[in-house]
Design a protein around this motif. Structure first.
Motif, PDB file in Angstrom:
ATOM      1  N   GLN A 388     -11.592  18.660   9.964  1.00 12.64           N
ATOM      2  CA  GLN A 388     -10.965  17.410   9.534  1.00 12.64           C
ATOM      3  C   GLN A 388     -10.669  16.529  10.744  1.00 12.64           C
ATOM      4  N   CYS A 389     -11.654  16.407  11.611  1.00 10.27           N
ATOM      5  CA  CYS A 389     -11.472  15.701  12.877  1.00 10.27           C
ATOM      6  C   CYS A 389     -11.920  14.255  12.722  1.00 10.27           C
ATOM      7  N   ASN A 390     -10.975  13.324  12.858  1.00  9.51           N
ATOM      8  CA  ASN A 390     -11.257  11.898  12.648  1.00  9.51           C
ATOM      9  C   ASN A 390     -11.013  11.084  13.917  1.00  9.51           C
ATOM     10  N   MET A 391     -11.327  11.672  15.078  1.00 10.87           N
ATOM     11  CA  MET A 391     -10.995  11.045  16.361  1.00 10.87           C
ATOM     12  C   MET A 391     -12.013  10.029  16.852  1.00 10.87           C
ATOM     13  N   TYR A 392     -13.173   9.954  16.213  1.00 14.96           N
ATOM     14  CA  TYR A 392     -14.267   9.203  16.819  1.00 14.96           C
ATOM     15  C   TYR A 392     -14.710   8.005  15.983  1.00 14.96           C
ATOM     16  N   ASN A 393     -13.853   7.558  15.060  1.00 16.03           N
ATOM     17  CA  ASN A 393     -14.199   6.398  14.231  1.00 16.03           C
ATOM     18  C   ASN A 393     -13.123   5.317  14.322  1.00 16.03           C
ATOM     19  N   ASN A 394     -12.375   5.307  15.429  1.00 14.95           N
ATOM     20  CA  ASN A 394     -11.203   4.432  15.529  1.00 14.95           C
ATOM     21  C   ASN A 394     -11.528   3.006  15.965  1.00 14.95           C
ATOM     22  N   ALA A 395     -12.735   2.756  16.440  1.00 15.62           N
ATOM     23  CA  ALA A 395     -13.089   1.429  16.967  1.00 15.62           C
ATOM     24  C   ALA A 395     -13.798   0.596  15.901  1.00 15.62           C
ATOM     25  N   SER A 396     -13.524  -0.700  15.912  1.00 14.13           N
ATOM     26  CA  SER A 396     -14.239  -1.661  15.073  1.00 14.13           C
ATOM     27  C   SER A 396     -14.449  -2.926  15.893  1.00 14.13           C
ATOM     28  N   TYR A 397     -15.418  -3.744  15.465  1.00 14.91           N
ATOM     29  CA  TYR A 397     -15.677  -4.988  16.190  1.00 14.91           C
ATOM     30  C   TYR A 397     -15.957  -6.105  15.198  1.00 14.91           C
ATOM     31  N   ARG A 398     -15.868  -7.343  15.708  1.00 17.21           N
ATOM     32  CA  ARG A 398     -16.156  -8.514  14.871  1.00 17.21           C
ATOM     33  C   ARG A 398     -16.725  -9.627  15.736  1.00 17.21           C
ATOM     34  N   LYS A 399     -17.666 -10.339  15.177  1.00 12.29           N
ATOM     35  CA  LYS A 399     -18.290 -11.471  15.867  1.00 12.29           C
ATOM     36  C   LYS A 399     -17.366 -12.679  15.825  1.00 12.29           C
ATOM     37  N   PHE A 400     -17.297 -13.413  16.952  1.00 13.75           N
ATOM     38  CA  PHE A 400     -16.496 -14.637  17.036  1.00 13.75           C
ATOM     39  C   PHE A 400     -17.337 -15.771  17.621  1.00 13.75           C
ATOM     40  N   LEU A 401     -17.138 -16.959  17.079  1.00 18.45           N
ATOM     41  CA  LEU A 401     -17.742 -18.168  17.628  1.00 18.45           C
ATOM     42  C   LEU A 401     -16.782 -18.750  18.656  1.00 18.45           C
ATOM     43  N   VAL A 402     -17.291 -19.015  19.866  1.00 18.56           N
ATOM     44  CA  VAL A 402     -16.472 -19.548  20.953  1.00 18.56           C
ATOM     45  C   VAL A 402     -16.754 -21.027  21.119  1.00 18.56           C
ATOM     46  N   SER A 403     -15.678 -21.820  21.270  1.00 13.97           N
ATOM     47  CA  SER A 403     -15.814 -23.260  21.506  1.00 13.97           C
ATOM     48  C   SER A 403     -14.986 -23.649  22.721  1.00 13.97           C
ATOM     49  N   GLY A 404     -15.569 -24.481  23.597  1.00 14.02           N
ATOM     50  CA  GLY A 404     -14.828 -24.971  24.753  1.00 14.02           C
ATOM     51  C   GLY A 404     -15.558 -24.734  26.054  1.00 14.02           C
ATOM     52  N   THR A 405     -15.072 -25.404  27.107  1.00 15.27           N
ATOM     53  CA  THR A 405     -15.646 -25.247  28.447  1.00 15.27           C
ATOM     54  C   THR A 405     -14.612 -24.796  29.476  1.00 15.27           C
ATOM     55  N   THR A 406     -13.368 -25.192  29.291  1.00 12.12           N
ATOM     56  CA  THR A 406     -12.292 -24.731  30.191  1.00 12.12           C
ATOM     57  C   THR A 406     -11.134 -24.132  29.410  1.00 12.12           C
ATOM     58  N   SER A 407     -10.888 -24.643  28.208  1.00 12.86           N
ATOM     59  CA  SER A 407      -9.903 -24.083  27.285  1.00 12.86           C
ATOM     60  C   SER A 407     -10.642 -23.764  26.000  1.00 12.86           C
ATOM     61  N   PHE A 408     -10.284 -22.654  25.331  1.00  9.76           N
ATOM     62  CA  PHE A 408     -11.188 -22.125  24.322  1.00  9.76           C
ATOM     63  C   PHE A 408     -10.489 -21.843  22.994  1.00  9.76           C
ATOM     64  N   THR A 409     -11.262 -22.007  21.921  1.00  9.00           N
ATOM     65  CA  THR A 409     -10.839 -21.598  20.592  1.00  9.00           C
ATOM     66  C   THR A 409     -11.875 -20.619  20.047  1.00  9.00           C
ATOM     67  N   PHE A 410     -11.450 -19.813  19.081  1.00 10.48           N
ATOM     68  CA  PHE A 410     -12.296 -18.736  18.578  1.00 10.48           C
ATOM     69  C   PHE A 410     -12.238 -18.720  17.055  1.00 10.48           C
ATOM     70  N   SER A 411     -13.409 -18.581  16.432  1.00 11.27           N
ATOM     71  CA  SER A 411     -13.496 -18.541  14.972  1.00 11.27           C
ATOM     72  C   SER A 411     -14.248 -17.284  14.555  1.00 11.27           C
ATOM     73  N   PRO A 412     -13.662 -16.474  13.657  1.00 15.37           N
ATOM     74  CA  PRO A 412     -14.369 -15.261  13.224  1.00 15.37           C
ATOM     75  C   PRO A 412     -15.599 -15.605  12.404  1.00 15.37           C
ATOM     76  N   VAL A 413     -16.630 -14.785  12.541  1.00 13.30           N
ATOM     77  CA  VAL A 413     -17.886 -14.966  11.819  1.00 13.30           C
ATOM     78  C   VAL A 413     -18.179 -13.682  11.060  1.00 13.30           C
TER      79      VAL A 413
END
Length: 786
Positions: A388-413
């Motif tokens: 019952q070992c569940n140690m290796y599924n703890n990570a998740s990821y998500r794509k984000f759209l980045v906007s900006g050149t010096t200051s930035f905003t992020f939108s999930p995709v």
């Protein structure tokens, strides 16, 4: 009973709402094609109480249920602006209408509901509202500029909910004999099957923000929603207790080549966030079950707990990665010691170079945020229950759209990709898992991809990601065929945090950022950092980091075995890759690859090792505290009813919080964790579940606060493991108890021996009623003032 979950539908005649056909008449006579459907889910745990006697419906009591839109249609501007804040309210018997649809924040009524009927099924605890006609309210008619249309029928509404009991009273000879407060959340039929044991995963990464900057770098925070996918609770005890999950936050960029998929690089990493206090939501739709579980101190089976992006970017809530063992979860009680720190805008946050985000410099690049909740309880459970070992599924990821050149905003995709690290987002790559010492240390991944940027030229790209290996990685070697000519040899690693006082690194110097040395021999190319003996702070691949190795060659790819060397302990092992070995191409790389990344090993697989040396096991966590909460109050409603008929209180503060956290002066109980300084001695506190405590100031004695709505309060730390607190309220001369999980604005009044609900001010978000203060008394069912 209150609402556990549900759905609602409004059938609206938009012509009538927009004044195109404003003649009175029965809506049912209108052609069906004129009706537009708006679908909603009902906010879980909405405070819409229903009285049931011997399984027979007695009727609803005053309350409200929030509506979460699931689609959109072209609505008048006023209604469209409030679409995400709508609620159905049950009104008292003295009002001309039984129910209404209003803006839950402002109290503005859009529709009155007439002719509705209720039904209840005891076997499924299902409650329904049907047959309700939607009538334009006087306020909405005025806003539309058509006062004469007040009362016009413009649609129908139906609701179907699943209810859950919050209070069960047994009557004997017509008199109350006993009262039971059942668990608030219970798994219903159809809920997904949970895996055996504790299993905390990242269910979502819904938001990302820039929370600061310094020099050529920015500091970011990513929102996380953790969920317990297992049938055992996960402990969420706050530091200095060490029995809780922690998680790194990471940021990646995929770029290069005509299709911007040649490589995936980690461009940012933060210190780790130590969890505390679970909200017990159901954001992962696993069926939250709080039976046999200590709410707030544990994340119950199937339940979820969110952290905001700003909160995950607060300096003082983050601790150095150096203090923890990522495999066992062991850590000291001082794992988030900030004494001696002078922070800037990127300290401890996801530290990213501006040039790595600048959209002008990174046209077409794709970005991914990642988090991984690592937990000492999962380790101890895995040791005791290997199946019952569940140690290796703890990570998740998500794509984000980045906007900006010096200051930035992020939108999930798109949606978050659950239970996979971000290296799996690498398009066209092959990903292999490495597990050097099963049961004694964690895992890592090696990805590779070969492309052909020009005829006769082959680009070899390798990524090595350490998931939770405590031993860390010190070298990476790729074999070469005879006569292979290499060029454009490269290395990449994410920025490191500088040294800080009490950061857990050797002599508090921080980890090195020195690029790895590269050595090319006739039959191999090898990159390496300093050894542990040379420098304990060397730039090794530690947990939660990904490093890149690359070169161009004049020989095509063939199957080969790369060699990984370790930093702290253990003999090198090999992993399958492709390298420039000469001979026939297997396979031919494509200049425009389209395949998706494929994992070739499972979480429990073991990499083929060529050495037989057994490394020394890493230390194991032995401390498993189990504090017992001692709060007197046991009532656990979680929804926030709103008052629409209370007098508008006199505003007493106009401060707007800004994310500039500072330490509270003097004593600081856990109740005030996460407070934000607004300057001039004013603080604002919002709990992790999004509920505000409000605005307040500390007096000379920090046990005294002046709350801008409640007035003068003197607090005592409840020391109950739930961040609970006792208040002596000078306005009423009563003692109150509350906590972030009780949750505030629910209060237990020791003078009245009952639970109170302190009404928010509908006209001032973030404030509560004042002058007078309005409370709902659960013992009498009445609204009182104090």
């Amino acid at each position: 009973m209150i609402v556990a979950s549900g759905s609602a539908t409004m059938d609206l005649d938009l012509d009538r709402i927009n004044g195109i056909s404003s003649t009175t008449g029965r809506l049912e006579t209108a052609p069906s094609g004129k009706l537009s459907e708006l679908h909603f889910t009902v906010a879980p745990n909405s405070f819409f109480p229903v009285l049931v006697f011997n399984n027979l419906l007695r009727g609803p009591k005053p309350g409200s249920m929030g509506l979460v839109p699931q689609n959109n249609v072209a609505l008048p501007p006023a209604l469209s602006a409030s679409l995400n804040r709508l609620a159905i309210e049950k009104i008292g018997p003295s009002d001309p209408f039984d129910m209404s649809v209003r803006d839950a924040m402002s109290g503005f009524v859009f529709f009155n509901i007439q002719g509705n009927h209720y039904d209840y099924d005891a076997s499924s605890q299902s409650f329904g509202i049907h047959g309700g006609r939607l009538l334009i309210s006087k306020e909405f008619a005025t806003a539309l500029g058509r006062r004469a249309d007040a009362g016009l029928v413009v649609g129908k509404i139906s609701v179907r909910t699943t209810m859950q009991p919050i209070e069960i009273t047994q009557l004997v000879n017509g008199k109350p004999n006993s009262m039971v407060l059942p668990p608030l959340s219970q798994r219903g039929p159809g809920a997904p099957t949970l895996v055996p044991g504790p299993d905390i995963i990242v269910g979502d990464l819904p938001d990302m923000v820039q929370v600061g900057n310094a020099g050529s770098q920015v500091g970011l925070g990513v929102a996380t929603t953790s969920c317990n996918n297992g049938d055992q609770p996960v402990n969420f005890f706050a530091l200095p207790n060490t029995d809780h999950p922690f998680f790194p936050q990471n940021f990646y960029r995929m770029s290069g080549g005509a299709d911007n998929t040649v490589r995936i690089e980690q461009i940012g990493q933060a210190w780790i966030k130590h969890t505390f206090g679970a909200d017990e939501g159901d954001d992962c739709d696993l069926g939250c079950n709080t039976n046999n579980c200590t709410q707030f101190s544990q994340l119950c089976p199937g339940c979820s707990d969110p952290y905001l992006a700003d909160e995950n970017g607060f300096y003082n809530l983050l601790g150095s990665r150096a203090w923890v063992n990522p495999f066992t979860g062991a850590m000291p009680s001082t794992a988030a010691n900030h004494n001696g720190h002078v922070h800037d805008g990127v300290s401890h946050r996801i530290r990213v170079n501006v040039d790595d985000l600048n959209t002008t410099l990174n046209a077409g690049a794709t970005y991914f945020a990642e988090a991984a909740y690592l937990d000492p309880l999962e380790y101890t459970w895995c040791q005791a229950h290997p199946g019952q070992c569940n140690m290796y599924n703890n990570a998740s990821y998500r794509k984000f759209l980045v906007s900006g050149t010096t200051s930035f905003t992020f939108s999930p995709v798109g949606q978050a990709v659950r239970m996979q690290p971000a290296i799996m987002a690498w398009t066209g790559a092959t990903i292999n898992q490495v597990q050097p010492d099963p049961g004694n240390d964690g895992i890592s991944f090696v990805g590779y991809k070969v492309t052909s940027p020009a005829p006769g030229v082959y680009h070899y790209e390798y990524a090595v990601y350490n998931y939770n290996l405590d031993r860390s990685i010190q070298s990476f070697s790729v074999p070469l065929g005879a006569g292979a000519n290499l060029s454009n040899i490269g290395f990449h690693a994410p920025p490191q945090e500088p040294g800080w006082a009490n950061d857990g690194t050797f002599n508090n110097q921080g980890y090195s950022s020195t690029s790895w040395a590269v050595t090319q021999a006739s039959d191999s190319i090898t990159w390496n950092s300093e050894t542990f003996a040379q420098n304990q702070n060397a730039n090794a691949i530690r947990f939660g980091t990904l490093y890149n190795f690359r070169f161009d060659a004049d020989q095509p790819p063939q199957s080969a075995n790369a060699t990984i060397g370790f930093f702290k302990t253990g003999a090198p092992i090999t992993v399958a890759v492709q390298g420039p070995m000469g001979g026939e191409v297997t396979p031919t790389p494509s200049p425009t690859p389209t395949a998706t990344a494929t994992a070739t090993a499972t979480a429990t697989s073991t990499a083929t090792a060529t050495a037989t040396f057994t490394p020394t096991p890493t230390p194991t966590a032995t401390h498993t505290p189990t504090p017992t909460p001692t709060a007197t109050a046991t009532h656990t409603p979680t929804a926030t009813p709103t008052a629409t008929r209370t007098p508008t209180p006199t505003p007493t503060a106009t401060h707007t919080p800004t994310p500039t956290p500072t330490a509270t002066p003097g004593l600081h109980p856990a109740f005030f964790s996460g407070e934000v300084s607004l300057g001039n001695g004013v603080y604002y506190l919002q709990f992790p579940n999004g509920t505000p405590f409000g605005y307040y100031s500390y007096l000379t004695d920090p046990r005294w606060i002046y709350h801008f709505d409640m007035g003068y309060e003197y607090w005592f730390d409840a020391n109950d493991g739930n961040s609970g607190i006792y208040f002596y309220d000078f306005a009423s001369n009563h003692f109150f108890y509350t906590s972030p999980s009780f949750p505030f604005p629910y209060l237990y009044d020791f003078s009245l021996n009952t639970v109170l609900y302190y009404f928010p001010d509908p006209n001032r978000p973030g404030h509560y009623t004042a002058n007078p203060r309005y409370f709902y008394n659960f013992a009498t069912g009445q609204i009182i003032t104090m």
